[in-house]
Write an enzyme that holds these catalytic residues in place. Structure first.
Site, PDB file in Angstrom:
ATOM      1  N   SER A   1       0.828  -1.209   0.000  1.00  0.00           N
ATOM      2  CA  SER A   1       0.000   0.000   0.000  1.00  0.00           C
ATOM      3  C   SER A   1       0.861   1.256   0.000  1.00  0.00           C
ATOM      4  CB  SER A   1      -0.907   0.017   1.229  1.00  0.00           C
ATOM      5  OG  SER A   1      -1.616  -1.188   1.337  1.00  0.00           O
TER       6      SER A   1
HETATM    7  N1  SAH Z   1      -0.580  -4.655   4.113  1.00  0.00           N
HETATM    8  C1  SAH Z   1       0.048  -5.087   2.896  1.00  0.00           C
HETATM    9  C2  SAH Z   1      -0.853  -4.853   1.718  1.00  0.00           C
HETATM   10  C3  SAH Z   1      -0.919  -6.042   0.819  1.00  0.00           C
HETATM   11  S1  SAH Z   1      -2.215  -5.996  -0.396  1.00  0.00           S
HETATM   12  C4  SAH Z   1       1.411  -4.431   2.730  1.00  0.00           C
HETATM   13  O1  SAH Z   1       1.748  -3.555   3.546  1.00  0.00           O
HETATM   14  O2  SAH Z   1       2.157  -4.819   1.848  1.00  0.00           O
HETATM   15  C5  SAH Z   1      -3.461  -6.956   0.427  1.00  0.00           C
HETATM   16  C6  SAH Z   1      -3.140  -8.380   0.713  1.00  0.00           C
HETATM   17  O3  SAH Z   1      -4.343  -8.994   1.178  1.00  0.00           O
HETATM   18  C7  SAH Z   1      -2.669  -9.221  -0.474  1.00  0.00           C
HETATM   19  O4  SAH Z   1      -1.409  -9.740  -0.177  1.00  0.00           O
HETATM   20  C8  SAH Z   1      -3.719 -10.341  -0.580  1.00  0.00           C
HETATM   21  O5  SAH Z   1      -3.186 -11.603  -0.939  1.00  0.00           O
HETATM   22  C9  SAH Z   1      -4.276 -10.361   0.840  1.00  0.00           C
HETATM   23  N2  SAH Z   1      -5.612 -10.944   1.002  1.00  0.00           N
HETATM   24  C10 SAH Z   1      -6.687 -10.827   0.189  1.00  0.00           C
HETATM   25  N3  SAH Z   1      -7.732 -11.507   0.721  1.00  0.00           N
HETATM   26  C11 SAH Z   1      -7.305 -12.061   1.901  1.00  0.00           C
HETATM   27  C12 SAH Z   1      -7.902 -12.856   2.905  1.00  0.00           C
HETATM   28  N4  SAH Z   1      -9.174 -13.260   2.859  1.00  0.00           N
HETATM   29  N5  SAH Z   1      -7.153 -13.220   3.974  1.00  0.00           N
HETATM   30  C13 SAH Z   1      -5.853 -12.841   4.083  1.00  0.00           C
HETATM   31  N6  SAH Z   1      -5.238 -12.078   3.145  1.00  0.00           N
HETATM   32  C14 SAH Z   1      -5.946 -11.691   2.077  1.00  0.00           C
END
Ligand code: SAH
Length: 222
Positions: A69
């Site tokens: 993000s």
């Molecule tokens: N907080 C992260 C943002 C990653 S983007 C950072 O700082 O890099 C969001 C993430 O949510 C992705 O990696 C995706 O695989 C994950 N995601 C999507 N649905 C999910 C679920 N039901 N449970 C756990 N993770 C999930």
């Protein structure tokens, strides 16, 4: 010395200062959050080819079609959660591990959950290399982690069609939760905070945002 004006030895000092200025302009006032954002080496959480962009205020692509993000969005989420030292925090959608590290740098005891095994594994490696002790579970974050509940705060980093009901149930008495929600027909998602105050739920709209979809049993289909 003013908060977040400490020395960031050996790192891209100018880039970090630039990011902090962007965060301040974007409404981040909480010194704990600014200090945390300054202290986490974001370049260690982005793909090697994009390290020069690590402190730019935009989301960057990571593996598996996911994103790390944008710094301002991470800071808005963490500030809205009002993290106190010792808070137990669930980071849903750990992805690169960056937001989990910022939460830990605020003094929280963080547990991550990520649905994609490959990302969970690389997040673990990055977090360990950067000196953070944060377990990252592989699983469906829409169900939370009931065995480790209650949490003082829950941060969801992917957009949901509704609030997965398991999550508020896993909050402590004064728990806070932030989640991006998509309303049908809308272009942008909406960042929403839910707080439990004196036994009542209080909801705040924190503004428009855009995240990758939350995929799971109580969200979008994979
Ligand atoms: N907080 C992260 C943002 C990653 S983007 C950072 O700082 O890099 C969001 C993430 O949510 C992705 O990696 C995706 O695989 C994950 N995601 C999507 N649905 C999910 C679920 N039901 N449970 C756990 N993770 C999930």
């Amino acid at each position: 010395m003013p908060a977040a004006d400490i020395c960031y030895t050996g790192r891209m000092h100018g880039d970090v200062i630039g990011m902090l200025n962007t965060l301040r302009r974007g409404g981040i006032r909480d010194a704990r959050v600014l200090d945390a954002m300054a202290s986490v080496p974001r370049e260690q959480f982005v793909p090697p080819g994009q390290r020069g962009e690590a402190y730019a205020d935009r989301a960057l692509a990571i593996d598996c079609g996911q994103t790390i993000s944008q710094p301002l969005m991470v800071a808005v989420v963490v500030q809205a959660l009002d993290i106190q030292a010792g808070d137990r925090v669930l980071d849903v959608g750990t992805g690169s591990g960056y937001q989990a590290a910022v939460l830990a740098a605020c003094g929280a005891e963080v547990v991550g959950i990520e649905r994609l095994t490959q990302l969970a594994e690389s997040a673990r490696q990055r977090l360990t290399a950067a000196g953070y002790d944060i377990p990252v579970h592989v699983g469906d974050g829409t169900l939370g982690l009931p065995d480790l509940a209650p949490f003082d705060a829950i941060a969801v980093a992917a957009t949901a069609p509704w609030l997965p009901p398991a999550l508020p149930r896993q909050l402590s008495e004064r728990g806070r939760l932030v989640i991006p929600l998509h309303r049908e027909g809308e272009q942008m998602d909406e960042l929403v905070r839910l707080r439990l105050l004196d036994g009542r739920w209080v909801t705040d709209n924190l503004g428009p945002c855009r995240f990758v979809p939350l995929i799971g049993g109580d969200a979008y289909l994979g």
